[in-house]
Design a protein around this motif. Structure first.
Motif, PDB file in Angstrom:
ATOM      1  N   MET A 175       0.852  -1.192   0.000  1.00  0.00           N
ATOM      2  CA  MET A 175       0.000   0.000   0.000  1.00  0.00           C
ATOM      3  C   MET A 175       0.886   1.240   0.000  1.00  0.00           C
ATOM      4  O   MET A 175       1.762   1.393   0.849  1.00  0.00           O
ATOM      5  N   CYS A 176       0.708   2.119  -0.986  1.00  0.00           N
ATOM      6  CA  CYS A 176       1.488   3.351  -1.107  1.00  0.00           C
ATOM      7  C   CYS A 176       0.919   4.419  -0.187  1.00  0.00           C
ATOM      8  O   CYS A 176      -0.109   4.241   0.459  1.00  0.00           O
ATOM      9  N   ASN A 177       1.628   5.556  -0.175  1.00  0.00           N
ATOM     10  CA  ASN A 177       1.126   6.680   0.602  1.00  0.00           C
ATOM     11  C   ASN A 177      -0.209   7.155   0.036  1.00  0.00           C
ATOM     12  O   ASN A 177      -0.403   7.170  -1.185  1.00  0.00           O
ATOM     13  N   PRO A 178      -1.118   7.573   0.894  1.00  0.00           N
ATOM     14  CA  PRO A 178      -2.433   8.003   0.403  1.00  0.00           C
ATOM     15  C   PRO A 178      -2.347   9.345  -0.316  1.00  0.00           C
ATOM     16  O   PRO A 178      -1.533  10.201   0.009  1.00  0.00           O
ATOM     17  N   ARG A 179      -3.199   9.494  -1.316  1.00  0.00           N
ATOM     18  CA  ARG A 179      -3.354  10.771  -2.007  1.00  0.00           C
ATOM     19  C   ARG A 179      -4.742  11.321  -1.668  1.00  0.00           C
ATOM     20  O   ARG A 179      -5.722  10.586  -1.700  1.00  0.00           O
ATOM     21  N   ARG A 180      -4.791  12.601  -1.368  1.00  0.00           N
ATOM     22  CA  ARG A 180      -6.049  13.216  -0.954  1.00  0.00           C
ATOM     23  C   ARG A 180      -6.504  14.235  -1.990  1.00  0.00           C
ATOM     24  O   ARG A 180      -5.699  15.021  -2.495  1.00  0.00           O
ATOM     25  N   ILE A 181      -7.777  14.194  -2.247  1.00  0.00           N
ATOM     26  CA  ILE A 181      -8.390  15.170  -3.145  1.00  0.00           C
ATOM     27  C   ILE A 181      -9.332  16.023  -2.300  1.00  0.00           C
ATOM     28  O   ILE A 181     -10.224  15.501  -1.617  1.00  0.00           O
ATOM     29  N   ARG A 182      -9.114  17.324  -2.331  1.00  0.00           N
ATOM     30  CA  ARG A 182      -9.947  18.249  -1.560  1.00  0.00           C
ATOM     31  C   ARG A 182     -10.750  19.116  -2.510  1.00  0.00           C
ATOM     32  O   ARG A 182     -10.217  19.636  -3.496  1.00  0.00           O
ATOM     33  N   VAL A 183     -12.009  19.276  -2.193  1.00  0.00           N
ATOM     34  CA  VAL A 183     -12.879  20.175  -2.957  1.00  0.00           C
ATOM     35  C   VAL A 183     -13.560  21.105  -1.969  1.00  0.00           C
ATOM     36  O   VAL A 183     -13.909  20.709  -0.854  1.00  0.00           O
ATOM     37  N   SER A 184     -13.734  22.339  -2.351  1.00  0.00           N
ATOM     38  CA  SER A 184     -14.368  23.335  -1.492  1.00  0.00           C
ATOM     39  C   SER A 184     -15.505  24.002  -2.245  1.00  0.00           C
ATOM     40  O   SER A 184     -15.496  24.065  -3.486  1.00  0.00           O
ATOM     41  N   ALA A 185     -16.467  24.504  -1.476  1.00  0.00           N
ATOM     42  CA  ALA A 185     -17.606  25.176  -2.096  1.00  0.00           C
ATOM     43  C   ALA A 185     -18.239  26.126  -1.102  1.00  0.00           C
ATOM     44  O   ALA A 185     -18.047  26.010   0.113  1.00  0.00           O
ATOM     45  N   THR A 186     -18.995  27.058  -1.633  1.00  0.00           N
ATOM     46  CA  THR A 186     -19.756  28.017  -0.828  1.00  0.00           C
ATOM     47  C   THR A 186     -21.233  27.869  -1.173  1.00  0.00           C
ATOM     48  O   THR A 186     -21.591  27.716  -2.346  1.00  0.00           O
ATOM     49  N   ARG A 187     -22.073  27.881  -0.144  1.00  0.00           N
ATOM     50  CA  ARG A 187     -23.515  27.777  -0.375  1.00  0.00           C
ATOM     51  C   ARG A 187     -24.193  29.007   0.221  1.00  0.00           C
ATOM     52  O   ARG A 187     -23.956  29.365   1.378  1.00  0.00           O
ATOM     53  N   GLU A 188     -25.021  29.633  -0.590  1.00  0.00           N
ATOM     54  CA  GLU A 188     -25.809  30.769  -0.129  1.00  0.00           C
ATOM     55  C   GLU A 188     -27.108  30.246   0.489  1.00  0.00           C
ATOM     56  O   GLU A 188     -27.829  29.463  -0.136  1.00  0.00           O
ATOM     57  N   LEU A 189     -27.382  30.678   1.697  1.00  0.00           N
ATOM     58  CA  LEU A 189     -28.612  30.273   2.383  1.00  0.00           C
ATOM     59  C   LEU A 189     -29.568  31.453   2.426  1.00  0.00           C
ATOM     60  O   LEU A 189     -29.221  32.540   2.897  1.00  0.00           O
ATOM     61  N   ASN A 190     -30.757  31.234   1.936  1.00  0.00           N
ATOM     62  CA  ASN A 190     -31.803  32.253   1.976  1.00  0.00           C
ATOM     63  C   ASN A 190     -33.136  31.511   2.107  1.00  0.00           C
ATOM     64  O   ASN A 190     -33.838  31.279   1.127  1.00  0.00           O
ATOM     65  N   GLU A 191     -33.440  31.122   3.344  1.00  0.00           N
ATOM     66  CA  GLU A 191     -34.615  30.278   3.560  1.00  0.00           C
ATOM     67  C   GLU A 191     -35.273  30.594   4.894  1.00  0.00           C
ATOM     68  O   GLU A 191     -34.624  30.997   5.861  1.00  0.00           O
ATOM     69  N   ALA A 192     -36.580  30.408   4.922  1.00  0.00           N
ATOM     70  CA  ALA A 192     -37.345  30.581   6.156  1.00  0.00           C
ATOM     71  C   ALA A 192     -37.384  29.252   6.907  1.00  0.00           C
ATOM     72  O   ALA A 192     -37.310  28.177   6.303  1.00  0.00           O
ATOM     73  N   TRP A 193     -37.482  29.329   8.218  1.00  0.00           N
ATOM     74  CA  TRP A 193     -37.583  28.121   9.033  1.00  0.00           C
ATOM     75  C   TRP A 193     -38.681  28.302  10.076  1.00  0.00           C
ATOM     76  O   TRP A 193     -39.042  29.422  10.445  1.00  0.00           O
ATOM     77  N   GLN A 194     -39.197  27.191  10.545  1.00  0.00           N
ATOM     78  CA  GLN A 194     -40.259  27.212  11.558  1.00  0.00           C
ATOM     79  C   GLN A 194     -40.136  25.962  12.421  1.00  0.00           C
ATOM     80  O   GLN A 194     -39.918  24.862  11.915  1.00  0.00           O
ATOM     81  N   GLU A 204      -8.928   7.152  -8.550  1.00  0.00           N
ATOM     82  CA  GLU A 204      -8.930   8.605  -8.388  1.00  0.00           C
ATOM     83  C   GLU A 204     -10.325   9.167  -8.630  1.00  0.00           C
ATOM     84  O   GLU A 204     -10.770  10.090  -7.928  1.00  0.00           O
ATOM     85  N   ASP A 205     -11.039   8.612  -9.617  1.00  0.00           N
ATOM     86  CA  ASP A 205     -12.412   9.072  -9.856  1.00  0.00           C
ATOM     87  C   ASP A 205     -13.307   8.779  -8.653  1.00  0.00           C
ATOM     88  O   ASP A 205     -14.168   9.593  -8.282  1.00  0.00           O
ATOM     89  N   ASP A 206     -13.095   7.590  -8.060  1.00  0.00           N
ATOM     90  CA  ASP A 206     -13.866   7.269  -6.849  1.00  0.00           C
ATOM     91  C   ASP A 206     -13.581   8.288  -5.746  1.00  0.00           C
ATOM     92  O   ASP A 206     -14.496   8.744  -5.040  1.00  0.00           O
ATOM     93  N   ALA A 207     -12.309   8.645  -5.606  1.00  0.00           N
ATOM     94  CA  ALA A 207     -11.925   9.599  -4.567  1.00  0.00           C
ATOM     95  C   ALA A 207     -12.560  10.954  -4.819  1.00  0.00           C
ATOM     96  O   ALA A 207     -12.979  11.643  -3.875  1.00  0.00           O
ATOM     97  N   ARG A 208     -12.653  11.365  -6.111  1.00  0.00           N
ATOM     98  CA  ARG A 208     -13.296  12.650  -6.409  1.00  0.00           C
ATOM     99  C   ARG A 208     -14.784  12.607  -6.052  1.00  0.00           C
ATOM    100  O   ARG A 208     -15.335  13.570  -5.519  1.00  0.00           O
ATOM    101  N   ARG A 209     -15.427  11.490  -6.388  1.00  0.00           N
ATOM    102  CA  ARG A 209     -16.843  11.376  -6.027  1.00  0.00           C
ATOM    103  C   ARG A 209     -17.007  11.382  -4.501  1.00  0.00           C
ATOM    104  O   ARG A 209     -17.932  12.003  -3.963  1.00  0.00           O
ATOM    105  N   ASN A 210     -16.104  10.678  -3.816  1.00  0.00           N
ATOM    106  CA  ASN A 210     -16.177  10.662  -2.351  1.00  0.00           C
ATOM    107  C   ASN A 210     -15.974  12.058  -1.764  1.00  0.00           C
ATOM    108  O   ASN A 210     -16.615  12.436  -0.774  1.00  0.00           O
ATOM    109  N   ALA A 211     -15.079  12.822  -2.375  1.00  0.00           N
ATOM    110  CA  ALA A 211     -14.835  14.186  -1.905  1.00  0.00           C
ATOM    111  C   ALA A 211     -16.085  15.045  -2.098  1.00  0.00           C
ATOM    112  O   ALA A 211     -16.445  15.857  -1.235  1.00  0.00           O
ATOM    113  N   GLN A 212     -16.764  14.869  -3.256  1.00  0.00           N
ATOM    114  CA  GLN A 212     -17.993  15.625  -3.506  1.00  0.00           C
ATOM    115  C   GLN A 212     -19.087  15.230  -2.499  1.00  0.00           C
ATOM    116  O   GLN A 212     -19.820  16.088  -1.984  1.00  0.00           O
TER     117      GLN A 212
END
Length: 257
Positions: A1-20, A136-144
């Motif tokens: 087993m080799c050293n792990p490679r990490r894929i990081r993804v970041s995002a911003t979400r705008e919240l504009n919702e009413a709650w009750q 690597e594709d699996d890792a990207r999906r996991n990151a998402q």
């Protein structure tokens, strides 16, 4: 087993919702219900004035009797007995008590509006040698997927904080409303229980009366003795003798005609 490679993804979400949300506060009140039965027996028609005077002195000196103004009280198991010197009455009381409790609830619908932005990061891991079959594709999906979970968790955290803040703002009003309901219920429960306890106290009054009269009559006997002795001494009696036999006092003296 080799050293792990990490894929990081970041995002911003705008919240504009009413709650009750619906919030509820519960309050429990605890009190005591007391049932009382009593009777009064006048003594001035059967006990002479000099004896009543001596009775007060005897009660004031007797163990177990507590004076409060013109009243002398002795506590009993399940009640008490009181001699009222101002009215020359013996009062016998039976008491039965029980703990009672009742609850009240207050419910309020609260709401607000989330208008903010949250940021989150998701991470996926894979190995060059495809350890555990993760590409690597699996890792990207996991990151998402991880990113979506973190964004959702951030939204839920903000929602919880908003609900808690609004609930804390209304806490005093909700507690007061719940407490008012609990007080109403406690008064009802107490009144119902006291009706039952008064009946129980009435049933116990006979037994309490036997014990009460026994304790009182022992002091009354001393008062009779003291009144007779005072009369004898005041009138220059001779050959004064006081003997107790089988629980009865025998007093002898001679007076000149």
């Amino acid at each position: 087993m080799c050293n792990p490679r990490r894929i990081r993804v970041s995002a911003t979400r705008e919240l504009n919702e009413a709650w009750q949300e619906q919030v509820e506060r519960a309050v429990t009140r605890v009190g005591a219900a007391v049932g009382v039965a009593r009777l009064r027996e006048p003594l001035d028609a059967t006990v002479g004035g000099p004896t009543l005077v001596m009775l007060e002195r005897a009660l004031a000196a007797a163990d177990g009797w507590v004076q409060d103004g013109d009243a002398f009280r002795r506590d009993l198991d399940g009640g008490y007995v009181t001699y009222h010197a101002d009215t020359s009455e013996l009062e016998i009381v039976a008491e039965v008590s029980a703990e009672v409790s009742a609850g009240g609830r207050a419910t309020r619908t609260i709401g607000g509006h989330l208008d903010t932005r949250i940021e989150a990061t998701g991470v996926g891991v894979f190995y060059d040698d495809l350890y555990d079959g993760v590409t690597e594709d699996d890792a990207r999906r996991n990151a998402q997927d991880d990113l979506r979970r973190n964004l959702d968790a951030g939204r839920q955290q903000l929602l919880r904080e908003a609900v808690q803040a609004e609930e804390q703002r209304l806490a005093a009003d909700l507690d007061r409303a719940a407490g008012d309901q609990a007080d109403i219920q406690l008064a009802r429960v107490t009144a119902e229980r006291e009706t039952e306890l008064r009946q129980e106290a009435a049933r116990r009054l006979t037994a309490i009366g036997i014990e009460a009269r026994g304790a009182f009559h022992r002091i009354l006997a001393d008062a009779y003795r003291d009144a007779i002795l005072a009369y004898a001494r005041t009138h220059g009696a001779e050959g004064l003798s006081v003997v107790e036999r089988d629980g009865a006092l025998e007093i002898e003296f001679e007076l000149e005609a």
